[in-house]
Scaffold this motif. Structure first.
Motif, short mmCIF file in Angstrom:
data_model
loop_
_atom_site.label_atom_id
_atom_site.label_comp_id
_atom_site.label_asym_id
_atom_site.label_seq_id
_atom_site.Cartn_x
_atom_site.Cartn_y
_atom_site.Cartn_z
N ALA A 113 57.85 -55.24 37.84
CA ALA A 113 57.04 -54.04 38.07
C ALA A 113 57.14 -53.12 36.87
O ALA A 113 58.25 -52.72 36.48
CB ALA A 113 57.49 -53.32 39.34
N PRO A 114 56.03 -52.76 36.24
CA PRO A 114 56.06 -51.93 35.02
C PRO A 114 56.57 -50.52 35.30
O PRO A 114 56.24 -49.92 36.33
CB PRO A 114 54.61 -51.90 34.55
N GLU A 115 57.35 -49.99 34.37
CA GLU A 115 57.89 -48.64 34.54
C GLU A 115 56.79 -47.58 34.60
O GLU A 115 56.92 -46.60 35.32
CB GLU A 115 58.86 -48.32 33.39
N PRO A 136 65.53 -34.57 43.80
CA PRO A 136 64.10 -34.25 43.89
C PRO A 136 63.21 -35.47 44.04
O PRO A 136 62.11 -35.37 44.55
CB PRO A 136 63.83 -33.53 42.56
N LEU A 137 63.69 -36.65 43.60
CA LEU A 137 62.86 -37.84 43.69
C LEU A 137 63.08 -38.61 44.98
O LEU A 137 62.29 -39.46 45.33
CB LEU A 137 63.17 -38.77 42.50
N ALA A 171 53.43 -43.90 40.46
CA ALA A 171 53.53 -43.87 41.92
C ALA A 171 54.41 -42.72 42.39
O ALA A 171 54.18 -42.15 43.47
CB ALA A 171 54.07 -45.20 42.44
N LEU A 172 55.42 -42.39 41.59
CA LEU A 172 56.36 -41.32 41.95
C LEU A 172 55.93 -39.96 41.42
O LEU A 172 56.62 -38.96 41.65
CB LEU A 172 57.75 -41.67 41.43
N SER A 173 54.81 -39.93 40.68
CA SER A 173 54.28 -38.68 40.11
C SER A 173 55.29 -38.01 39.17
O SER A 173 55.48 -36.78 39.19
CB SER A 173 53.88 -37.70 41.23
N ILE A 174 55.93 -38.84 38.35
CA ILE A 174 56.84 -38.33 37.33
C ILE A 174 56.54 -39.06 36.03
O ILE A 174 55.78 -40.02 36.00
CB ILE A 174 58.32 -38.53 37.72
N SER A 175 57.17 -38.62 34.96
CA SER A 175 57.01 -39.29 33.67
C SER A 175 57.94 -40.49 33.57
O SER A 175 58.94 -40.57 34.29
CB SER A 175 57.30 -38.32 32.53
#
Length: 204
Positions: free
Chosen positions: A26-28, A6-7, A34-38
């Motif tokens: 790059a911060p998690e 899905p990602l 950016a990926l629209s996930i948690s």
């Protein structure tokens, strides 16, 4: 591990975050945003940075291939396609920090191998095929050395983006692009190919 499928489609959205903040730093939370996930979902699907970087790079390569397919649908001739590919490559390279590939090579060898494989099995053959098509359709001269011309085109693109050669504060990069590629590619064109090249540059 949860299914990563899905990602995959949206993973290319993480690339600008890596460009801006670095592959290692790059911060998690920004990557997840950016990926629209948690963040938890990001960690569950990609438990280490190397896997995330490698997967993001592969997604970005697929994005490039989609753009190339759209370009081919827009332009029928090998001459226009060649110019278009170079322009897309230039646009992408402008967004990549100078340290990106060095960091990739040093810290993420699997992802670096994917870059090399892409260049060797996709980019170079793609240029070679375009040159072959152009020769077959009498748009490029039949006496050119296809392997050598491919290498020259790749190196010219790298030279264009070298700030010690063309400082961006002193040179208009669009003009540099025209000066390098218009004249070089026109030089390997037949008369028919040169006419298409001139018409293409008149539109950009």
């Amino acid at each position: 591990m949860p299914n990563a499928t899905p990602l995959t489609v949206s993973l290319e959205s993480a690339m600008p975050v890596f460009y801006l903040h670095g592959l290692l730093s790059a911060p998690e939370n920004l990557l997840a945003k950016a990926l629209s996930i948690s963040v938890d979902d990001l960690k569950a699907t990609y438990p280490d940075r190397a896997t995330l970087v490698h997967s993001t790079l592969l997604a970005d390569i697929e994005r490039q291939k989609r753009e190339h397919a759209a370009l081919y649908a827009q332009y029928p001739s090998a001459v226009e396609r060649l110019y278009g590919l170079l322009q897309l490559g230039l646009r992408d390279l402008h967004t990549i920090p100078s340290t990106f590939y060095g960091d990739l090579q040093a810290a993420f060898p699997q992802a670096w191998e994917a870059v090399l494989e892409h260049l060797n099995t996709y980019s170079a053959p793609q240029l070679q095929q375009l040159l072959n098509d152009g020769i077959r359709n009498k748009l490029f001269r039949s006496d050119i050395n296809i392997n050598l011309v491919t290498k020259i085109l790749m190196e010219q693109l790298n030279m264009l983006l070298n700030p010690s050669v063309f400082p961006p504060e002193r040179y208009n990069m669009a003009e540099v692009f025209r000066s390098i590629f218009l004249y070089y590619i026109r030089g390997i064109c037949t008369d028919a190919g040169a006419r298409i090249a001139a018409e293409h540059f008149a539109r950009i």
